[in-house]
Structure formats: C-alpha cells, structure tokens
Design an enzyme around this catalytic site. Structure first.
Site, PDB file in Angstrom:
ATOM      1  N   CYS A 194     -55.304   3.430 -25.371  1.00 29.79           N
ATOM      2  CA  CYS A 194     -54.236   4.023 -24.566  1.00 29.79           C
ATOM      3  C   CYS A 194     -53.604   5.183 -25.323  1.00 29.79           C
ATOM      4  O   CYS A 194     -52.987   6.055 -24.741  1.00 29.79           O
ATOM      5  CB  CYS A 194     -53.212   2.981 -24.162  1.00 29.79           C
ATOM      6  SG  CYS A 194     -52.654   1.969 -25.517  1.00 29.79           S
ATOM      7  N   GLU A 200     -47.386  -2.911 -21.720  1.00 24.11           N
ATOM      8  CA  GLU A 200     -47.847  -1.686 -22.382  1.00 24.11           C
ATOM      9  C   GLU A 200     -48.986  -1.159 -21.535  1.00 24.11           C
ATOM     10  O   GLU A 200     -50.019  -1.827 -21.396  1.00 24.11           O
ATOM     11  CB  GLU A 200     -48.342  -2.003 -23.794  1.00 24.11           C
ATOM     12  CG  GLU A 200     -47.244  -2.391 -24.769  1.00 24.11           C
ATOM     13  CD  GLU A 200     -46.299  -1.246 -25.070  1.00 24.11           C
ATOM     14  OE1 GLU A 200     -46.686  -0.071 -24.851  1.00 24.11           O
ATOM     15  OE2 GLU A 200     -45.161  -1.519 -25.497  1.00 24.11           O
TER      16      GLU A 200
END
Lengths: 453, 519
Positions: free
Chosen positions: B318, B284
C-alpha cells in the site's frame, strides 16, 4: 631488524618525507590559491555546520540551472547552518544583501569550479594531457579515473565503457612521447606501463547487486573483457577500483575470473584494490594472494592498498540494518591494520610472488612505514610504489618523488556535474577530524603525526 | 512512553554475504521437503472444505492446505475467544508482555524457515520476506514495551484531598483480518496489539497465505497465549463477514483494500441485537502514492529510489509509489533514466536472489493488473521482460509517461508494478495534485532545498512523507505507519498511539479528606 629499529627507520623516513613537503612546486604549498584554500580548510574543520552547508552547496551546484537558483540554495544552506555557526550567519547576511546576491552566487559558483579543478584534471584524457605530461616530467606517473554519474541503465554502462576505450587509446598516444624514466617504468619484475587506467565495474553495468553477485558477472563480463583485451594490445595497465562492500564480491570474482583466461596469460598488467578499513580485509588479501599463487601470469599483479573511501556509507548502512559495521570504527586500529597489511604485501613480494604492492595513502606515517619496512626486507627501492590523489596529495607526491621513490597520482577526469560526488567525498575526507591531512593542515607536530598507531 | 529508549529493530539478514544466502537457500530446500504444510482445523472438521495456497511463481506447487472456514466456524471461534477473555484480560500487563517477547524469540529462532515460507507462499523476494519477518518480531517487542508503559497509566493533575488515576482496560474479543502482502508482519502487529492490551483475538489471515498466518499463531501459542485467547480462522470472505457483523466482536483490525475497508466500517457500525458496545474499527487501506521530484534533485539517487518504491515486491504494497510528479526542467532526463533502469530490471521467481521483482500474488491479481495495462490506450510504455512459459503470475514492470490525468492508471490504485510519470510546473503544483487524490498514505520528495523540504513537510499531505529516499520500508518505532483520507482510520501502526485503540480508559477520583484532614 627488530621492532624498535624499524620504528626508528619509520621516523627517519617520515622526517625526510616531511622535509620534502616544503619543497612543493607550483601546484602545492606555496601557491597563493593553495594557501587560501588551506586557510579555508582550517576554518571548515573548526566549524562543522559551515562545513555541512558548504558541502551541500558543492553537491547541488551542478543541478542549479541559474544564478538565482544558485544563490537561493546557498543562502538556504547558510541560514540553516546559522543556528550554530557565527561564520555561517555572517555569510548568510552577505548572500542575502540586495545587490550582493548575484555576484556572491557567481563567486561561489566559480569557487566550486576552481576547487573542482584542483581535484579533477580535466573533462577527459585529452583535456588533461598537458597536466599528465607535466606530472610525468616532475617524476610522477599517473592512473586515470573516469568520473561519471551512476550507471543505472545499459546505455550509461555502454557510454562508460566507450570512455574507457577512448581514454586507454588517448593515454597510449600521449604517453608515447614522454621521456624515459627508469624508476617509473621498471621494477625487478619487468616493465611498468605508462598508460594506466582505473576502472569502476559499477559504472560498466546497471546489474551490480549486493545479494546476487553473479548478475554482474554476466552483465559486465563482455565490457570488462574488451577493456582487458585493449589494455593488453596497447600495453596499458588496467586497474579495477573497489567501491562499497556491497559490490566487492562481484568485482573480485569477475576480475579474477577474466584474468585467469588463457588469452590474458601474458598481459595486460592488471591490479585490484584492497581496502584496509574493512575488518575482514586480511581474509580478502589472503584470497588474492592465494589466487595469485594458483594463477601465475606473465604480467605481474598490482594490489593497491587504500584505507577506503566509503566509511560513512558502510557505517550508516550497517546501523540502519542492525549489522555490525564492516569497517574499523577506531582510527588507530585502522591505521595499525593498514600497516599490518602493508607488511603482508611486502612480505609476499619479498617471498617471490609476482606482486606489485602499491601503498596509497596521504598519511605520512603509513608511507614512511611502507618505505622503512620495504627497505628492511632488502627489497629494491623500485619494488614499492606509493600512490596519492590529485589535489589532496600534491605535496606528498612531490615529497615522495624527492625521496627517489615511485609515486603514482590518481587523477580523476570528468565534467563538473559528474565530479561533484567525488569532490564532496574528497572534501569531507580532507576536513574530517580523523584525517591525517586535516591534522597536517592545522599544523600538528610532525613527531606526533609519525607516532605509531 | 519509554519504548523509544529501549526498542531496537530486529537486524536484517545480511544477504550480501554469501554464507547467509547459502543458509537461506538450504532453509528453502528443507522447507520444500515438508510441503504441503497441513494446517489443522481449529474447530474440528472443516465443513467448508479446504483452502489451498500455491507458489505464485509455480502454481503447480502446493504450499499449504488449510480449512476453508465458514460463518459457523467464525461464530464458534468468537465464542471461544469470548470465553477466554475473562482470564486473559485478568493477567497483569507484565505477564502478557513477556508472552509476546517469548513469541518474538520463537520467531527469531525460526527466522530462515519463516522467510523461506514467505518466499514460497507470498512470492516475496528474499530481502523483503526477511524484512517482513523482522517487522513481525519488531511489532511483538514494540507493543510489549508499549503495553508496559500503558499499564502505568497517565499522570493526572492532583489537588489536595483528591486522588485521581487513569487506567486502561481491554475491551473484549477482536477480529483481525489481515492481507497477504505482509503475511507475517501486519497480522503480528494487529494481533499482538490486541492481545497485549488484554483482548482476545480471532485472526483470519488472507486466503492466499494461511501458512504464514499459522506460523505466527503457532509462535504465540507456544509462547503461552491460551488456545482460546487467540483463535486462527483460515478461510476466504465468508468467515470474515461473519466476524465483522457478530455482536461478540468489540473491535476489528483490518488491513486491505479500500472497498473492503469501507464495507467493514459500514457493517461494524450496525449494532446487532444483544450488542451493548460500539465496535471500533482500525482500517488500513490503499494508497496512490506520489513521489515529487524537484528540479534540483539528484537523479543518481532519485531513480533507484523510485524504482525500488514502485517495483519492490512488484508494487504490491500500500506504500508503493504509483505516480512520479517531476518538475518539467528535469523531466526528460528523469524519464530517460527511469526507462533505462526499468529495462535493466530482472523479473523472476522470488527464491532467486538475482530477481529484482517477482510475481504478483495470484491469477486474479494478474488478470486485474493486465486489464489496467490492456486498457491503457496511451503509449509509449516502457517494460522489462518477464519469464515466459513458467506458469508464474508475472506482470512486466511498466512505466507510462505523460498520461492524461483522466487515465485510469493515473487515478486508480493498481496494486502492481505500474508507474506513471507526469510533468509538473513546480513543487507547489505537485502538492496540489497530491492533495486532490483520494488517498493520503505515503509520499516522497526529492529536493536539495531545505526550504522546499520544510514547505512540503509542514503541509502534512500524507501519512508518511519520505524525503530523498524510497517511500516504502517503514520501520517499527522509527517510522510509525498509516495514512489519512481514504487510506485509513489511523492511528499509526508501530507508533506510540496505536495501542490506545484497543483499550478503554477509566478514571477514578477518590476523595481523600476525612474529618477535615487530608489522609
């Protein structure tokens, strides 16, 4: 007086108020527009999909910068609603018919504007002056509320504070010419100001934080202080509105802290709001009453008891965070609690506290209960104030005035853009299944409406 | 899977109530009396020296002392994890799931203490620190239910005389390499997914937050995960590199920067001598997330949501918003209100409930973000004040308006409290810009038109699209999280498919015909 006797009295008062509803004036029942609107409200209550579509249209209306945009949104909402609503499908076909689209948009836009005008008295106090004066002449006093966009920045907070200042001054000037009215201007505790402004602390500052109430205490302090001084100097009443639970602690702490200052010992007349739908509202009331006992002021303190207008917000927020809902989720327990708090307020007044209970409701039962209980305590009729919203409670206001009780009409002013959120909330309230007004609109039996919750 | 029916997210702490805040502050004061926390060396004496973590708001305050793991430590940890694989993988799914649920219970018991630890070690403001602990609990509960569902296998078509089954099997030791920004939740997700499906784990927390990582491991061990089935390996890059390269590793679950992620994918692809399997990588990575604001948007809603998305935890998510693409009709109004809202932000230590945003994680991050700000020749910019003279790693939340598309701030992931706002001619034009970006993690849309919402939703241009709300704060189960393009490999964390990456499917087809009879 025992329970059964009080119940009898509540029914008597309720019947008398209900009879007064029929005598409504031009802004009420008999007006053809109102009849049309009532019909529309009825169909909206029965058709939740159409209701959602129209409310979304009302909501987006001020953001549409052209008629084309307006009609695009309207038909999109109707189309989406059309899956489960024949009415919406019919309307969708109408809005999509070539040649009809622009006139429809125009009409719909105007419809929203006229509906908004039912709830919003004007762009500002000046624009609403003739309306406010005529309400006074009909035996109804007012409080003004300034609608606006959310305050996200300091300049927005400053502008709101300026609007409050201007409104207080304008109210002071216009109300000076009003004819004396004993019931609206005096009670056993002394004179009641004619000029009355309801203020939203969340509009004064962008620093309200649910997790840090102390931030608003410093950020909104100066602006609220100035408004209190002005209200004192003008002899006006300053009322602090309550909003979502997130801001209650900030608002309460700040307001009480300022009112306790020496400079406000003798004025202004001031008040706060108690929201009965909060399950801990009794503790909140005890906090307020305790404060009142410890801080005797020359000017009486008003507590406006409302049911609360952020029910959906509170329920959704709690559900999304996994919290227990802070509000009653059952209408009857909420109504029961409302009556309980009404009695607590009136008891406190009868006990000699310099407290002005203001019972704000469109529920005839709640109003009748307040009158009956106040009478049962042996309080003078002027010791109790009843409040309604402009647009929603016009008939009720007329009935209360006809009954010979003091009624104050909560009048929002502001432009259409700013007023939409308010308008949508009011419309939702008026057409929700739980709403007393909706029940009244759909012609429920008065005895059922007056039943003990 | 039936998890959707029984799973409920852990309730957040109700910080809007004063007694809850007071409790939290007491927990913080209590924790302070125990500092610095000393984390034992899992592999005996630490040859690599010590790893220290500090309070980002006060770098003089030492939070934890942990061993700085070396490559040799990583190898030793993997040998332990490998030795534990046989017995851990042999347990039935119910036992492993129950272990995770017990661990969730232990985290729940330590809620306030763990939240306080995140506040101090990661500089994460209270509500976000609390949300992270909740999410850690959620992952444990959600994957426990998911593993039970997975254990039931999948139904296959059955014909007369043939019995077909499909079952899922664990693969072997996994390396979990976790970031500091969700110091409990992200490792909890990756570690528990690997464990509950029967794999063993060597977990390396971020070097900035070893104590948070340790707390998670402690809970899992106390709940019954054998010491060797989950090995904590604190340290910086060196042990992580060794884990990725080592032939005993069967899978790598990583969350972090795009550069590191791509390096891991590359390194993991090289088979080592003696390696008889292909390593799987879940990575990720970053985002450069856009919020599209349609001309009909309600700015009363859009502005606070944009502020929260861009500046929550100082933009160090993020999922954070980096770019606003606003239809030109309302661009001026939006920019003015955004600017005013930024000026009203309060920057301060995470432990202060009044802080809207706090520090960035460390001095390195501070220097990196400041280089972006220094390098931006384009003015004007709008900023909020920051505390001075505290030594804390504060970056002012900053808004840039109408930067040229070539600007670094528009192109690159800043991972800090920096937002740029650009005008677009239409939602379609905004969509084109989003599609041209390197990343595809989260995105936002503010619109009141059902057709516009449907149009953008159907395009699937980002992993997580949020409509008329903030674009951060994905909830386990409700908002399966993860993106495409350079944002990651998928599958979505906290979603129904995540566990499949940690298992291998085996099917069996049995002939059930004997002497012409179906038995």
């Amino acid at each position: 007086m025992d329970d059964a006797q009080l119940e009898d009295r509540v029914h008597e008062c309720g019947q008398r108020l209900a009879a007064g509803l029929g005598s409504a004036d031009a802004s009420g029942l008999r007006h053809p527009l109102a009849i049309g609107e009532r019909r529309m409200m009825r169909s909206l209550i029965a058709d939740p999909r159409l209701r959602a579509a129209l409310f979304r249209f009302v909501d987006v209306r001020p953001a549409c910068q052209s008629r084309t945009e307006l009609v695009r949104h309207l038909s999109e909402f109707l189309e989406e609603a059309g899956a489960g609503s024949e009415n919406a499908r019919r309307l969708a076909r109408l809005t999509s018919r070539r040649g009809l689209t622009l006139p429809t948009a125009g009409a719909a836009g105007l419809g929203v504007a006229s509906m908004a005008h039912r709830f919003i008295a004007g762009e500002d106090a000046q624009a609403a002056a003739s309306e406010l004066t005529s309400l006074w002449e009909q035996g109804r006093c007012v409080t003004l509320d300034l609608l606006g966009e959310a305050t996200l920045t300091e300049p927005e907070g400053e502008r709101y504070a300026q609007r409050c200042t201007q409104t207080l001054r304008a109210l002071g000037q216009m109300s000076a010419g009003w004819a004396p009215n004993q019931l609206l201007e005096h009670d056993g505790l002394g004179p009641l100001p004619r000029a009355n402004l309801s203020v939203k602390v969340s509009a004064l500052t962008p620093h309200l934080r649910a997790n840090a109430p102390e931030r608003a205490l410093s950020a909104a302090r100066d602006r609220l202080l100035e408004l209190l001084r002005l209200a004192r100097d003008l002899g006006a009443h300053l009322h602090v509105d309550m909003e979502s639970l997130d801001t209650r602690e900030s608002i309460t702490e700040l307001f009480l802290e300022l009112l306790a200052l020496d400079e406000f010992a003798d004025g202004p007349s001031a008040g706060i709001v108690l929201q009965a739908y909060l399950t801990d509202s009794e503790e909140q009331l005890e906090l307020l009453l305790g404060w009142l006992e410890q801080h005797p002021r020359g000017a009486p303190f008003t507590i406006r008891l409302v049911k609360g207008a952020y029910w959906d917000h509170e329920v959704v927020l709690a559900a999304q965070h996994g919290w227990r809902a802070p509000v009653f989720t059952d209408r009857r327990s909420c109504d029961r609690h409302y009556e309980h708090l009404t009695r607590r307020l009136l008891d406190a007044r009868a006990g000699g506290l310099a407290l002005r209970p203001a019972i704000a409701s469109h529920n005839l039962r709640s109003l009748a209960h307040a009158i009956a209980y106040s009478d049962a305590l042996g309080l003078a009729p002027d010791a109790l104030e009843l409040q309604v919203l402009r647009g929603l409670g016009d008939d009720t206001a007329a009935a209360i005035a006809a009954y010979g009780r003091r009624v104050r009409v909560y009048c929002p002013v502001g432009d259409l853009v700013a007023g939409m959120a308010y308008l949508v909330r009011r419309l939702l309230e008026n057409t929700s299944n739980d709403s007393f007004l909706a029940a009244q609109t759909t012609g429920a039996d008065i005895n059922l409406l007056l039943e003990r919750p | 899977m039936s998890t959707e029916n029984t799973f409920r997210n852990e309730p957040a702490l109700e910080f809007r109530r004063e007694p809850v805040r007071a409790q939290a502050l007491r927990a913080l004061a209590e924790l302070r009396t125990k500092l610095p926390l000393r984390i034992g060396a899992a592999n005996g004496a630490a040859a690599g020296g010590e790893l220290l973590s500090y309070n980002p708001a006060n770098p003089a305050e030492l939070i934890a002392v942990a061993p700085a793991g070396t490559a040799a430590d990583a190898r030793a940890a993997l040998v332990r994890a490998d030795s534990a694989f046989e017995s851990w993988s042999a347990l039935d799914a119910g036992t492993r799931a129950a272990t995770l649920q017990r661990a969730a219970g232990l985290l729940r018991e330590r809620r306030l203490e763990l939240t306080a630890l995140e506040v101090l070690e990661a500089g994460k403001p209270w509500p976000e620190a609390d949300a992270d602990v909740c999410e850690a609990i959620d992952f444990l509960e959600y994957y426990a239910l998911g593993a039970l569902a997975l254990d039931r296998g999948r139904l296959l078509p059955q014909l007369p005389g043939e019995r077909n089954t499909l079952r899922y099997y664990p693969r072997g030791p996994h390396a979990v390499i976790a970031p500091w920004n969700f110091p409990m939740a992200i490792p909890a997700g990756m570690v528990s997914a690997a464990l509950v499906t029967g794999n063993t784990v060597v977990f390396k927390p971020a070097e900035q937050t070893p104590a948070c990582g340790h707390a998670l491991v402690q809970a899992l061990h106390s709940a019954g995960v054998p010491e060797d089935a989950l090995v904590l390996l604190t340290g910086a890059d060196e042990p992580a590199r060794e884990l990725v390269a080592h032939p005993l590793v069967h899978g790598i679950a990583f969350t972090g920067s795009c550069a590191a992620g791509q390096h891991i994918i590359h390194a993991a692809a090289q088979a080592q001598p003696g390696q008889r399997h292909v390593k799987r990588v879940i990575a990720e990575m970053g985002g450069k997330n856009c919020i599209i604001v349609d001309a009909d948007a309600d700015l009363d809603d859009a502005v606070p949501a944009i502020i929260k998305s861009a500046f929550g935890f100082a933009g160090q998510k993020c999922s954070a918003a980096a770019r606003v693409l606003v239809c030109e009709q309302i661009a001026d109004a939006l920019n003015e209100r955004l600017a005013g809202a930024i000026r009203a932000l309060r920057v301060g230590p995470a432990e202060d409930f009044a802080s809207d945003l706090a520090t960035v994680i460390d001095a390195e991050a501070l220097a990196r973000i400041n280089a972006f700000l220094d390098g931006a020749e384009h003015e004007p910019r709008v900023q909020a004040d920051i505390p001075v003279g505290t030594g804390g790693h504060y970056v002012p939340p900053t808004l840039f308006v109408d930067l040229p598309p070539s600007s670094r701030i528009v192109r690159e992931e800043v991972f800090g409290p920096v937002l740029s706002c650009e005008r677009v001619a239409s939602v379609e034009a905004a969509v084109r810009i989003v599609r041209e970006g390197d990343f595809g993690l989260t995105g936002g849309l503010f619109s009141r038109s059902p057709q516009t919402i449907e149009y953008v939703s159907r395009l699937g241009i980002v992993g997580n699209l949020y409509v008329n709300r903030e674009i951060t704060g994905a909830m386990v189960g409700r908002h399966p999280f993860g993106g495409g393009r350079l944002s990651g490999t998928g599958p979505k964390a906290g979603g129904p498919d995540y566990l499949l990456t940690f298992v291998e499917a085996r099917s069996v087809s049995e002939n059930t015909v004997r002497h012409g009879l179906v038995i």
